[in-house]
Design an enzyme around this catalytic site. Structure first.
Site, PDB file in Angstrom:
ATOM      1  N   LYS A  88      12.923   7.099  13.197  1.00  0.00           N
ATOM      2  CA  LYS A  88      13.224   7.726  11.907  1.00  0.00           C
ATOM      3  C   LYS A  88      14.535   8.525  11.987  1.00  0.00           C
ATOM      4  O   LYS A  88      15.238   8.653  10.991  1.00  0.00           O
ATOM      5  CB  LYS A  88      12.049   8.608  11.461  1.00  0.00           C
ATOM      6  CG  LYS A  88      10.782   7.797  11.155  1.00  0.00           C
ATOM      7  CD  LYS A  88      11.007   6.824  10.008  1.00  0.00           C
ATOM      8  CE  LYS A  88       9.786   6.012   9.666  1.00  0.00           C
ATOM      9  NZ  LYS A  88       9.952   5.160   8.474  1.00  0.00           N
ATOM     10  N   THR A 127      -1.816   8.405   2.776  1.00  0.00           N
ATOM     11  CA  THR A 127      -1.803   6.933   2.801  1.00  0.00           C
ATOM     12  C   THR A 127      -2.554   6.477   4.061  1.00  0.00           C
ATOM     13  O   THR A 127      -3.075   7.305   4.815  1.00  0.00           O
ATOM     14  CB  THR A 127      -0.361   6.382   2.884  1.00  0.00           C
ATOM     15  OG1 THR A 127       0.163   6.727   4.178  1.00  0.00           O
ATOM     16  CG2 THR A 127       0.545   6.967   1.807  1.00  0.00           C
ATOM     17  N   ILE A 158       3.069   4.556  -0.129  1.00  0.00           N
ATOM     18  CA  ILE A 158       4.277   4.994  -0.837  1.00  0.00           C
ATOM     19  C   ILE A 158       4.998   3.781  -1.448  1.00  0.00           C
ATOM     20  O   ILE A 158       5.533   3.858  -2.556  1.00  0.00           O
ATOM     21  CB  ILE A 158       5.213   5.774   0.116  1.00  0.00           C
ATOM     22  CG1 ILE A 158       4.472   6.962   0.758  1.00  0.00           C
ATOM     23  CG2 ILE A 158       6.430   6.303  -0.633  1.00  0.00           C
ATOM     24  CD1 ILE A 158       5.233   7.635   1.917  1.00  0.00           C
ATOM     25  N   TYR A 206       8.502   6.751  17.470  1.00  0.00           N
ATOM     26  CA  TYR A 206       8.477   6.813  16.000  1.00  0.00           C
ATOM     27  C   TYR A 206       9.530   7.807  15.499  1.00  0.00           C
ATOM     28  O   TYR A 206      10.331   7.482  14.617  1.00  0.00           O
ATOM     29  CB  TYR A 206       7.091   7.216  15.498  1.00  0.00           C
ATOM     30  CG  TYR A 206       7.051   7.415  13.990  1.00  0.00           C
ATOM     31  CD1 TYR A 206       7.109   6.327  13.122  1.00  0.00           C
ATOM     32  CD2 TYR A 206       6.977   8.695  13.425  1.00  0.00           C
ATOM     33  CE1 TYR A 206       7.095   6.501  11.744  1.00  0.00           C
ATOM     34  CE2 TYR A 206       6.960   8.875  12.047  1.00  0.00           C
ATOM     35  CZ  TYR A 206       7.025   7.777  11.210  1.00  0.00           C
ATOM     36  OH  TYR A 206       7.019   7.943   9.843  1.00  0.00           O
ATOM     37  N   ASP A 213       6.596 -10.975   7.592  1.00  0.00           N
ATOM     38  CA  ASP A 213       6.588  -9.981   8.669  1.00  0.00           C
ATOM     39  C   ASP A 213       8.029  -9.564   8.927  1.00  0.00           C
ATOM     40  O   ASP A 213       8.827 -10.338   9.478  1.00  0.00           O
ATOM     41  CB  ASP A 213       5.966 -10.598   9.933  1.00  0.00           C
ATOM     42  CG  ASP A 213       5.878  -9.590  11.066  1.00  0.00           C
ATOM     43  OD1 ASP A 213       6.470  -8.491  10.959  1.00  0.00           O
ATOM     44  OD2 ASP A 213       5.213  -9.903  12.067  1.00  0.00           O
ATOM     45  N   ARG A 241       3.264  -7.870   4.640  1.00  0.00           N
ATOM     46  CA  ARG A 241       2.561  -9.018   5.237  1.00  0.00           C
ATOM     47  C   ARG A 241       1.363  -9.450   4.405  1.00  0.00           C
ATOM     48  O   ARG A 241       1.048 -10.621   4.327  1.00  0.00           O
ATOM     49  CB  ARG A 241       2.095  -8.659   6.660  1.00  0.00           C
ATOM     50  CG  ARG A 241       3.234  -8.510   7.654  1.00  0.00           C
ATOM     51  CD  ARG A 241       2.768  -7.858   8.916  1.00  0.00           C
ATOM     52  NE  ARG A 241       2.140  -6.562   8.626  1.00  0.00           N
ATOM     53  CZ  ARG A 241       1.600  -5.757   9.524  1.00  0.00           C
ATOM     54  NH1 ARG A 241       1.591  -6.123  10.785  1.00  0.00           N
ATOM     55  NH2 ARG A 241       1.068  -4.602   9.165  1.00  0.00           N
ATOM     56  N   SER A 272       0.842  -1.210   0.000  1.00  0.00           N
ATOM     57  CA  SER A 272       0.000   0.000   0.000  1.00  0.00           C
ATOM     58  C   SER A 272       0.871   1.252   0.000  1.00  0.00           C
ATOM     59  O   SER A 272       2.101   1.177   0.094  1.00  0.00           O
ATOM     60  CB  SER A 272      -0.930   0.017   1.231  1.00  0.00           C
ATOM     61  OG  SER A 272      -0.167   0.147   2.413  1.00  0.00           O
TER      62      SER A 272
HETATM   63  N1  LIG Z   1       2.227   8.774   5.120  1.00  0.00           N
HETATM   64  C1  LIG Z   1       2.973   9.662   5.745  1.00  0.00           C
HETATM   65  O1  LIG Z   1       2.498  10.773   6.081  1.00  0.00           O
HETATM   66  C2  LIG Z   1       4.425   9.367   6.023  1.00  0.00           C
HETATM   67  C3  LIG Z   1       5.239  10.434   6.419  1.00  0.00           C
HETATM   68  C4  LIG Z   1       6.591  10.190   6.687  1.00  0.00           C
HETATM   69  C5  LIG Z   1       7.102   8.909   6.544  1.00  0.00           C
HETATM   70  N2  LIG Z   1       6.280   7.884   6.164  1.00  0.00           N
HETATM   71  C6  LIG Z   1       6.878   6.554   6.056  1.00  0.00           C
HETATM   72  O2  LIG Z   1       6.578   6.009   4.783  1.00  0.00           O
HETATM   73  C7  LIG Z   1       6.657   4.582   4.861  1.00  0.00           C
HETATM   74  C8  LIG Z   1       5.450   3.998   4.137  1.00  0.00           C
HETATM   75  O3  LIG Z   1       4.272   4.336   4.837  1.00  0.00           O
HETATM   76  P1  LIG Z   1       2.927   4.752   4.080  1.00  0.00           P
HETATM   77  O4  LIG Z   1       2.670   6.169   4.366  1.00  0.00           O
HETATM   78  O5  LIG Z   1       2.958   4.285   2.685  1.00  0.00           O
HETATM   79  O6  LIG Z   1       1.863   3.932   4.947  1.00  0.00           O
HETATM   80  P2  LIG Z   1       1.080   2.572   4.643  1.00  0.00           P
HETATM   81  O7  LIG Z   1       0.230   2.737   3.432  1.00  0.00           O
HETATM   82  O8  LIG Z   1       0.428   2.207   5.927  1.00  0.00           O
HETATM   83  O9  LIG Z   1       2.238   1.545   4.257  1.00  0.00           O
HETATM   84  C9  LIG Z   1       2.989   0.863   5.224  1.00  0.00           C
HETATM   85  C10 LIG Z   1       3.566  -0.372   4.568  1.00  0.00           C
HETATM   86  O10 LIG Z   1       4.385  -1.076   5.529  1.00  0.00           O
HETATM   87  C11 LIG Z   1       4.026  -2.448   5.521  1.00  0.00           C
HETATM   88  N3  LIG Z   1       4.267  -3.071   6.812  1.00  0.00           N
HETATM   89  C12 LIG Z   1       3.763  -2.681   8.018  1.00  0.00           C
HETATM   90  N4  LIG Z   1       4.161  -3.540   8.989  1.00  0.00           N
HETATM   91  C13 LIG Z   1       4.932  -4.491   8.363  1.00  0.00           C
HETATM   92  C14 LIG Z   1       5.630  -5.639   8.817  1.00  0.00           C
HETATM   93  N5  LIG Z   1       5.625  -6.004  10.116  1.00  0.00           N
HETATM   94  N6  LIG Z   1       6.304  -6.388   7.910  1.00  0.00           N
HETATM   95  C15 LIG Z   1       6.307  -6.050   6.596  1.00  0.00           C
HETATM   96  N7  LIG Z   1       5.679  -4.961   6.108  1.00  0.00           N
HETATM   97  C16 LIG Z   1       4.995  -4.194   6.985  1.00  0.00           C
HETATM   98  C17 LIG Z   1       2.541  -2.436   5.182  1.00  0.00           C
HETATM   99  O11 LIG Z   1       2.126  -3.669   4.625  1.00  0.00           O
HETATM  100  P3  LIG Z   1       1.340  -4.844   5.393  1.00  0.00           P
HETATM  101  O12 LIG Z   1       0.343  -4.188   6.308  1.00  0.00           O
HETATM  102  O13 LIG Z   1       0.738  -5.621   4.265  1.00  0.00           O
HETATM  103  O14 LIG Z   1       2.404  -5.613   6.109  1.00  0.00           O
HETATM  104  C18 LIG Z   1       2.478  -1.344   4.119  1.00  0.00           C
HETATM  105  O15 LIG Z   1       2.800  -1.886   2.860  1.00  0.00           O
HETATM  106  C19 LIG Z   1       6.748   4.234   6.346  1.00  0.00           C
HETATM  107  O16 LIG Z   1       8.075   3.898   6.659  1.00  0.00           O
HETATM  108  C20 LIG Z   1       6.344   5.525   7.039  1.00  0.00           C
HETATM  109  O17 LIG Z   1       6.931   5.657   8.316  1.00  0.00           O
HETATM  110  C21 LIG Z   1       4.964   8.089   5.897  1.00  0.00           C
END
Ligand SMILES: NC(=O)c1ccc[n+]([C@@H]2O[C@H](COP(=O)([O-])OP(=O)(O)OC[C@H]3O[C@@H](n4cnc5c(N)ncnc54)[C@H](OP(=O)(O)O)[C@@H]3O)[C@@H](O)[C@H]2O)c1
Length: 276
Positions: free
Chosen positions: A168, A199, A26, A164, A72, A46, A24
């Site tokens: 980071k 997201t 990014i 968190y 995981d 996962r 999902s």
């Molecule tokens: N969105 C924001 O505002 C934002 C801002 C700064 C940084 N970020 C960073 O961007 C990155 C991506 O996040 P996102 O915003 O795209 O959110 P997201 O849509 O919730 O994506 C998170 C991803 O991490 C995977 N994940 C979570 N737990 C896991 C585990 N135990 N093992 C393997 N995969 C796992 C999820 O897949 P499954 O659930 O299928 O495992 C999902 O694909 C993260 O590192 C987040 O900290 C996001």
């Protein structure tokens, strides 16, 4: 995007890209962009059903080989399986994107310890372990790129988002240090620092989205493109939005306690009621 320089070859040379967190947000956008540029993919998260759908769609649309692993990454077995299924099986990886991660918003003393430790296993240990393992393989070939996803939360301590933000900050510091070490070996390590991105991150973190904040919000597609462009240009670090770059720079002009207090005022109010 041109990837010349990251791999020593051109996009046409292909090469396998591993993307964690590809189910999902990014991570899925990274997968799309890499497939469009001709990369074969190895997708990890996962949710195997979401990965299977994306792998099928991207291989049909772009004629690339897209495989996946439901794992995981918070566990040693999951992390080991990623390496064993790629480099360990003779499939050289030219790009690794460590995107998988999540946040937990709230007072540290009120968060479930198990969730906090699980987050650190994923954000810190998985990023460090996969970076290390693939760096060794890339260094031996003198080619490759590693893109680690941190956050704007990496730059100053973030009360009510403490573990968190610290996780980071680890990714930012680790990646910037490795950028310097690895460049003489032909390997690029780049750190991507997104701000608010649309997201499922907010709902997983138990916090309100950007609509409740003065911060700019970006699409996951735009964020992923900025990250891959920065990797191709061999940058050490990129913050995705100019306004985020501005507040991070201005925070350096005042005592460190100022951005910390502002963070406390902001993140103490961003938690969704009833979330843990
Ligand atoms: N969105 C924001 O505002 C934002 C801002 C700064 C940084 N970020 C960073 O961007 C990155 C991506 O996040 P996102 O915003 O795209 O959110 P997201 O849509 O919730 O994506 C998170 C991803 O991490 C995977 N994940 C979570 N737990 C896991 C585990 N135990 N093992 C393997 N995969 C796992 C999820 O897949 P499954 O659930 O299928 O495992 C999902 O694909 C993260 O590192 C987040 O900290 C996001």
């Amino acid at each position: 995007m041109t990837e010349r320089g990251v791999t020593g070859g051109s996009v046409a040379d292909g090469g396998l890209a591993v993307v964690t967190g590809a189910s999902s947000g990014i991570g899925a956008s990274f997968a799309r962009l890499l497939a469009e540029s001709g990369r074969d993919l190895f997708l990890v998260a996962r949710r195997g059903d979401a990965l299977a759908r994306l792998a099928e769609e991207l291989s049909k649309a772009n004629g690339v080989d897209a495989s996946f692993l439901a794992a995981d990454l918070g566990t040693p077995e999951g992390r080991e399986a990623v390496f064993a299924s790629t480099e360990g099986s003779g499939r050289a990886v030219s790009i690794l994107v460590n995107d998988a991660g999540y946040g937990l918003n709230g007072p540290e003393a009120e968060l479930p310890l198990e969730r906090v430790l699980g987050m650190l296993q994923l954000n810190v240990v998985a990023t460090a372990e996969l970076t290390h393992r693939f760096l060794v393989a890339m260094r031996a070939r003198r080619a490759g790129g590693i893109l680690n996803v941190a956050s704007t939360s990496a730059f100053y301590p973030t009360p009510y988002f403490a573990a968190y933000g610290a996780s980071k900050a680890f990714i930012l510091s680790f990646s910037q240090a490795l950028h310097e070490e690895a460049k003489k070996d032909g390997v690029t390590v780049t750190c991507l620092c997104p701000g608010y991105t649309k997201t499922s991150f907010y709902s997983v973190a138990g916090m309100r989205g950007a609509e409740a904040t003065p911060f700019p919000e970006m699409t996951p597609e735009a964020v992923a493109k900025i990250g891959l462009d920065a990797l191709a240009k061999r940058k050490a670090c990129v913050v995705t939005h100019p306004l985020d770059r501005a507040w991070i720079a201005s925070g350096r002009l005042v005592p460190r306690s100022v951005p910390v207090k502002l963070g406390a005022a902001f993140f103490s109010r961003s938690r969704l009621p009833g979330k843990s």
